[in-house]
Design an enzyme around this catalytic site. Structure first.
Site, mmCIF file in Angstrom:
data_model
loop_
_atom_site.group_PDB
_atom_site.id
_atom_site.type_symbol
_atom_site.label_atom_id
_atom_site.label_comp_id
_atom_site.label_asym_id
_atom_site.label_seq_id
_atom_site.Cartn_x
_atom_site.Cartn_y
_atom_site.Cartn_z
ATOM 1 N N GLU A 13 1.043 -1.303 0.049
ATOM 2 C CA GLU A 13 0.101 -0.025 -0.044
ATOM 3 C C GLU A 13 0.840 1.039 0.046
ATOM 4 O O GLU A 13 1.604 1.597 1.012
ATOM 5 C CB GLU A 13 -0.837 0.070 1.372
ATOM 6 C CG GLU A 13 -1.694 1.248 1.358
ATOM 7 C CD GLU A 13 -2.669 1.247 2.803
ATOM 8 O OE1 GLU A 13 -3.505 2.127 2.814
ATOM 9 O OE2 GLU A 13 -1.994 0.584 3.742
ATOM 10 N N GLU A 33 -11.679 3.111 5.578
ATOM 11 C CA GLU A 33 -10.500 3.347 6.611
ATOM 12 C C GLU A 33 -10.557 4.819 6.986
ATOM 13 O O GLU A 33 -9.463 5.634 6.491
ATOM 14 C CB GLU A 33 -9.277 2.896 5.969
ATOM 15 C CG GLU A 33 -7.992 2.837 7.082
ATOM 16 C CD GLU A 33 -6.711 2.529 6.658
ATOM 17 O OE1 GLU A 33 -6.183 1.751 7.253
ATOM 18 O OE2 GLU A 33 -6.455 2.805 5.575
#
Length: 255
Positions: A147, A243
């Protein structure tokens, strides 16, 4: 509209970790994800998490590999040549949790490299660790993710851009390494998230939050309605992890 999972590491932080599962279910989420479910971080045992997710019929879709001493400032250790043994020791623990909770995706945080190291050494360490971990996880039918994260929230983080992540994936040459695309982080790094199509062949998990504030989509400047429609047009059928820090209106994803 994509299918959404609640990231209970950022959402519902006013209540204990185990109770966040029920809160996510009550808000209509079909799944959850978290950063670190490990007992020292979550304050509850694997058995307790396993029992609660089963009771609620609420799957957990994604966790991170152990990322070093988070409270001490670590944000991953995968690019640190002095911590290869520690990195590899964390993979079996992630597998234990993933197998117990039927988790299909595990994310590897690159981390902040120590000062004074060459780019070549940092990159080669990261690639070597990913190459090893991807194959270990592949044997367990668990996908490994990487990520890119913005350098405003985590100054010095090694992996910052989508194309950089794709270049790393190509260098690793594994069929078990994928891009975890976080629209919030990429927007902050100046990328146009509507260019996500360019990276879709490598993406196997997506996360969202708005800017400024890292709150729920619709509260800031990012055009998430266009982004979600684009994901539908592109045929993305994976999870979109929420998130972000605050849920301002329940079931925003059903509207």
């Amino acid at each position: 509209m994509p299918i959404f999972s609640a990231n209970i590491s950022l959402l519902y932080t006013e209540i204990p970790f185990i109770e966040r599962l029920s809160a996510a279910k009550a808000d209509g989420f079909e799944a959850v994800e978290c950063q670190f479910p490990y007992e020292a971080s979550a304050g509850c045992t694997l058995a307790e998490i396993q029992a609660k997710t089963a009771e609620l019929a609420l799957p957990m879709t994604l966790i991170n590999l152990p990322a070093g001493d988070w409270a001490g400032g670590d944000r991953g250790i995968a690019c640190d040549p002095d911590r290869v043994v520690e990195f590899r020791a964390g993979v079996p623990l992630a597998i234990e949790y993933a197998k117990a909770l039927n988790i299909t995706h595990v994310n590897c945080l690159a981390g902040i490299p120590p000062e004074g190291l060459s780019e070549e050494l940092i990159k080669s360490t990261f690639i070597a660790n990913l190459t090893w971990a991807a194959e270990v996880l592949k044997k367990e039918n668990i996908k490994l993710m990487i990520e890119p994260i913005n350098t405003f929230d985590i100054p010095g983080f090694y992996l910052n851009h989508s194309q950089q992540a794709v270049d790393i994936i190509m260098a690793v040459k594994s069929t078990n390494l994928y891009l975890q695309y976080d629209a919030y982080h990429m927007h902050r790094m100046g990328e146009d998230i509507l260019d996500v199509e360019d990276f879709m062949p490598f993406i196997d998990h997506i996360q969202v939050a708005d800017h400024p504030g890292r709150n729920e989509p619709g509260t800031g400047e990012i055009h998430f309605s266009d982004f979600f429609m684009l994901l539908d047009e592109l045929g993305y059928d994976g999870w979109v992890g929420c998130e972000y820090k605050k849920l301002h209106r329940a079931n925003f994803f059903a509207q």
